[in-house]
Design a protein around this motif. Structure first.
Motif: not given
Length: 620
Positions: A19-32
């Motif tokens: 049940x994992x949830x997250x919202x990544x905005x367009x143009x974001x630079x995300x480290x997983x």
């Protein structure tokens, strides 16, 4: 926006994402980020559709091109340049159509589109990317089958970067890169114009490139703003708040339980007791911030050995007689040296390391090493070649033939393989656990010299920090080859550049070397000046003395800084506290921290003073 909504993925019946949830905005630079085995690669495969989730959904931007490196490296007789250029499928298709079409109107449209996508500058852009990843002009024209698997994966990375997808997914992209290519990649990604999601354990990359951290733990996702250091601060604050809330709730539960126990049997208070019992049953426990078991690296201390341990005098080394890879090697290695080898892959760093480990003999010149010196040499090949069907206990027992079972168990325990963990088969161990086992095996004889060739490839951020602390506590000498700049900066006090067929001391700092690699702040060419008279023997001796004092003070600073970090961890993450600080009260921890901080201030003042003395001695 890339939206992950209630995602559940089970592999072999075991939930990886729940049940994992997250919202990544367009143009974001995300480290997983997340511990090894947490499910980071599984999440990426779910995003590209390679894995079908058991529950939940992933909503992607419509018409967005998502780029991800396939597991299989490219191969064949095509060249790296051709593979990279072919990654722009629209360009390739339009060029083919321009060659075959006979319709003048369509040809005009094709050429207009080729101009619009800047198709004619593509070869130059492809060459720039490949050069940044370590391919010189000759290598770019060679067939792929002439390269090793690691270099083929670089080609795959170059093709992905060249294609410029709208959502770029990278899974530990620096694993196949050297420090120089890692620096180039970091610089490239800082200006990447679209959405970026990168799995990385490189602290510097996560601080300099990304603006969000997506943390995967226990099957759940949490999005933090900022880079890695910001994430650690926010997480520590959250841990402290959670610990306080849990302590309050535990006290409330204890009070309710006590009331129920004392008043259930009395008629006058039975109803109140029953009401409190229901309240107690319905109270949802606040879980303490879950942490994976702390990783353990503890290198055994070697016996004392006088310096120098190794001296090289005009040595040459290679694999074929008469064809040395490195020449004119002249270097001295002392018993407490911390040396990082710099230089691109292929320049001879591993060859130099193998010479120091006595796996290669000098073809010319001389190498003198202490007869009592023992060296431990770590490479990725050792990790990959561990017998899958055997256990750490079996491997260590054979390696420490003649030693008691207690001694074997003790060496395994230094690296986190205690109890049943020592009897798990190697095939069940994660990549990080296998790396720790390989380190345990090469240090079983308490070597005086540790030679570590890319020791961090299978380690997550926390494991890398544990390794840095262990190396700083280790009393022997260290030769380090690593693309992890953070590790190099915190462990090495000498830099040796392997380049142009030799190895020599690099006079600058890591920041200077980074600027050199990226072509920044290069000094303008100066007019030749009359040579200064050579330093006197007295001033040279003074400079050597001050350097040795600086080395001593820098090690003291590193130890004090490590102690402060451990105390901070004990305050904010008690479950992960080092044994030395476990079970201390908050006031005790604060008192010790203040004392160590005061001591550190004095040592830093001494360091500054010694730096000024060294400048004076070298200028004399």
């Amino acid at each position: 926006m890339l939206t992950i909504d209630g995602l559940t993925v089970r592999l072999g019946g075991r939930p990886i994402l729940e049940r994992a949830s997250a919202s990544i905005p367009l143009g974001a630079r995300v480290g997983l980020i997340g511990r090894n085995g947490a499910g980071k690669s599984t999440l990426m495969k779910a995003i590209i559709g390679e894995i079908e989730p058991d529950e939940g959904d992933i909503a992607k931007p419509s018409r967005a091109r998502i780029g991800y490196i396939a597991q299989d490296a490219p191969s064949g007789t095509v060249t790296p340049e051709e593979v990279v250029l072919a990654a722009d499928t629209e360009r390739a298709k339009l060029l083919a159509e321009a060659e075959s079409s006979t319709d003048p109107d369509r040809l005009g449209e094709v050429h207009d589109r080729l101009l619009a996508i800047d198709a004619y500058s593509a070869p130059a852009r492809a060459a720039k990317i490949l050069n940044g990843l370590g391919f010189d002009e000759e290598m770019q024209k060679r067939p792929l089958d002439s390269f090793s698997g690691g270099w083929k994966m670089r080609v795959a990375l170059g093709a992905l970067l060249f294609s410029q997808p709208d959502v770029l997914l990278l899974d530990e992209p620096s694993n196949h890169l050297d420090l120089e290519a890692t620096l180039w990649l970091e610089n490239f990604l800082k200006s990447y114009p679209a959405t970026l999601l990168v799995i990385s354990h490189e602290r510097d990359l996560l601080n300099k490139v990304v603006d969000h951290i997506l943390h995967l733990q226990g099957g759940q996702l949490a999005l933090y703003s900022g880079g890695y250091d910001s994430f650690e601060r926010q997480r520590a604050e959250r841990a402290a708040q959670l610990a306080a809330a849990k302590a309050n709730q535990d006290a409330q539960r204890a009070r309710l339980a006590d009331y129920v126990a004392r008043n259930s049997a009395r008629a006058s208070t039975a109803k109140q007791a029953q009401s409190r019992a229901k309240m107690l049953a319905k109270m949802q426990p606040i879980a303490a911030l879950a942490e994976d078991p702390s990783l353990t690296f503890d290198f055994p201390s070697p016996a004392e050995l006088r310096s120098p341990m190794i001296t090289l005098d005009s040595a040459a080394v290679g694999y074929e007689e008469g064809k040395p890879i490195l020449r004119r090697l002249g270097i001295r290695i002392d018993a407490d040296d911390r040396i990082a080898l710099l230089g691109r892959n292929g320049n001879g760093k591993t060859t130099f390391a193998r010479l120091l480990a006595a796996q290669l003999q000098p073809q010319e010149g001389a190498m003198n090493a202490s007869a009592k010196m023992k060296a431990g040499y770590f490479t990725q090949y050792q990790v990959e070649e561990l017998a899958a069907e055997e256990t750490p206990l079996q491997l260590m027992t054979r390696a420490m033939e003649g030693k008691t079972p207690a001694a074997v168990r003790a060496q395994l325990g230094r690296f986190g393989f205690s109890g049943p963990r020592a009897e798990q088969k190697v095939e069940k161990l994660s990549g990080g656990e296998r790396a720790r086992l390989a380190l345990a095996l090469i240090t079983r004889d308490a070597p005086h010299l540790l030679i570590l060739d890319e020791p961090t490839n299978h380690l997550d951020v926390d494991a890398r920090e544990a390794l840095i602390h262990a190396l700083n506590d280790y009393s022997g000498a260290v030769i380090l080859i690593s693309h992890d700049r953070h590790m190099v900066e915190l462990t090495a006090d000498r830099l040796v550049l392997v380049d142009d067929g030799t190895a020599s001391e690099y006079a600058g700092s890591m920041d200077d070397y980074i600027d050199f690699v990226l072509g920044r702040n290069q000094p303008k060419e100066k007019k030749p000046q009359a040579a200064k008279p050579a330093n006197s023997a007295k001033s040279r001796a003074q400079a050597r003395f001050v350097k040795s004092e600086l080395s001593r003070v820098e090690k003291a600073m590193a130890k004090l800084q490590a102690d402060i970090s451990e105390i901070d961890r004990a305050m904010y993450e008690p479950a992960n506290a080092a044994p030395k600080w476990a079970d201390r009260t908050m006031s005790d921890l604060l008192e010790h921290r203040a004392k160590i901080a005061a001591e550190l201030e004095g040592v830093e003042a001494e360091w500054l003073s010694l730096g000024e003395r060294l400048e004076e001695a070298e200028a004399a």
